[in-house]
Design an enzyme around this catalytic site. Sequence first.
Site, short mmCIF file in Angstrom:
data_model
loop_
_atom_site.label_atom_id
_atom_site.label_comp_id
_atom_site.label_asym_id
_atom_site.label_seq_id
_atom_site.Cartn_x
_atom_site.Cartn_y
_atom_site.Cartn_z
N ARG A 167 0.82 -1.22 0.00
CA ARG A 167 0.00 0.00 0.00
C ARG A 167 0.86 1.27 0.00
O ARG A 167 0.54 2.25 0.67
CB ARG A 167 -0.97 0.00 1.19
CG ARG A 167 -1.93 -1.18 1.21
CD ARG A 167 -2.86 -1.17 0.01
NE ARG A 167 -3.74 -2.33 0.00
CZ ARG A 167 -3.48 -3.48 -0.62
NH1 ARG A 167 -2.35 -3.62 -1.32
NH2 ARG A 167 -4.31 -4.48 -0.58
N SER A 216 -11.50 0.17 2.74
CA SER A 216 -10.77 -0.24 3.95
C SER A 216 -10.23 0.98 4.69
O SER A 216 -9.55 1.82 4.10
CB SER A 216 -9.62 -1.17 3.58
OG SER A 216 -10.10 -2.38 3.03
N GLU A 286 -5.48 3.70 6.09
CA GLU A 286 -5.38 3.47 4.65
C GLU A 286 -6.14 4.56 3.91
O GLU A 286 -5.76 4.97 2.82
CB GLU A 286 -5.93 2.09 4.27
CG GLU A 286 -5.73 1.75 2.81
CD GLU A 286 -5.97 0.28 2.50
OE1 GLU A 286 -6.56 -0.01 1.45
OE2 GLU A 286 -5.54 -0.57 3.30
#
Length: 306
Positions: A167, A216, A286
């Site tokens: 990520r 998320s 996130e």
Amino acid sequence: MRHIRGRLTPDYPMAKLTWFQVGGPAELLFQPEDEEDLAAFLAALPAEIPIMVVGVGSNLLVRDGGVKGVVIRLAARGFGSVERIGENRLKVGAAMPDKRLAAAALDAGLAGFHFYHGIPGAIGGALRMNAGANGVETTDRVVEVVAYDRQGKRHVLSHADMGYAYRHSDAPSDYIFTHAVFEGPEGDPAAIQAAMDEVQTHRETVQPIREKTGGSTFKNPDGTSAWKCVDAAGCRGLIVGDAQMSEMHCNFMINRGEATGHDLETLGETVRRRVRDGQGIELHWEIKRIGRFEPGREVAPFLDGQ
């Protein structure tokens, strides 16, 4: 700016651009016509004016005080195309929704793009955060990325230049991605479609996709899943104001109707604190949070760092 062909809109309500449907106004929204227009705008903009780039707003929380400076949003008309180049490669605009890239790869008979069918974002964001799902990540498909810097200079970044990790990418934070080249092996269309259907079924079954959500909320910590940490902390269904951790998937925040950016960020930080205090695990956001707090309504992080 008289030579700029794109649309300039002052005081644009950012709530219209995000899936959470919250947030104060951008001082100025710029939607360039094409790469040349974007480069001209960046070259003309004074260096002291801050810039923020947004996509479809699926993974974005805008604070209630709005965004200082210029918000740049690449429109589908100038940045949302896909073109097959060579046998196994696709040239894709940064404004193309991830789901449409999966469909284009299916049409081209290229495998390995099915995971994009379940990611509610656009390619620019996927390139920036190495978006992934179902065991596949953006890094597995990217060949090169074209970007423009703060001065309007064009750069071509190789896969190695992107410095991908979980990520995350190491590309300079002020680079604006405009398109990228992706590569995938040839595949059986029926098998590709089956993989995409499986992704869609899973998403509809376990995620609150019909809610005002942002995907998320937290990155997965090493060795476990963020949702397991949230659940163990007793935060499934937790409510702050009109914001809630989803009962269906407790790593998703939802706006139940009238939530503010303050409600959502307070909820997220409350969850982080409870997970830290109960499990000794630091959850990291996130969802990207941008903009200014309203005076007197700041949300202090419950953990060191972000």
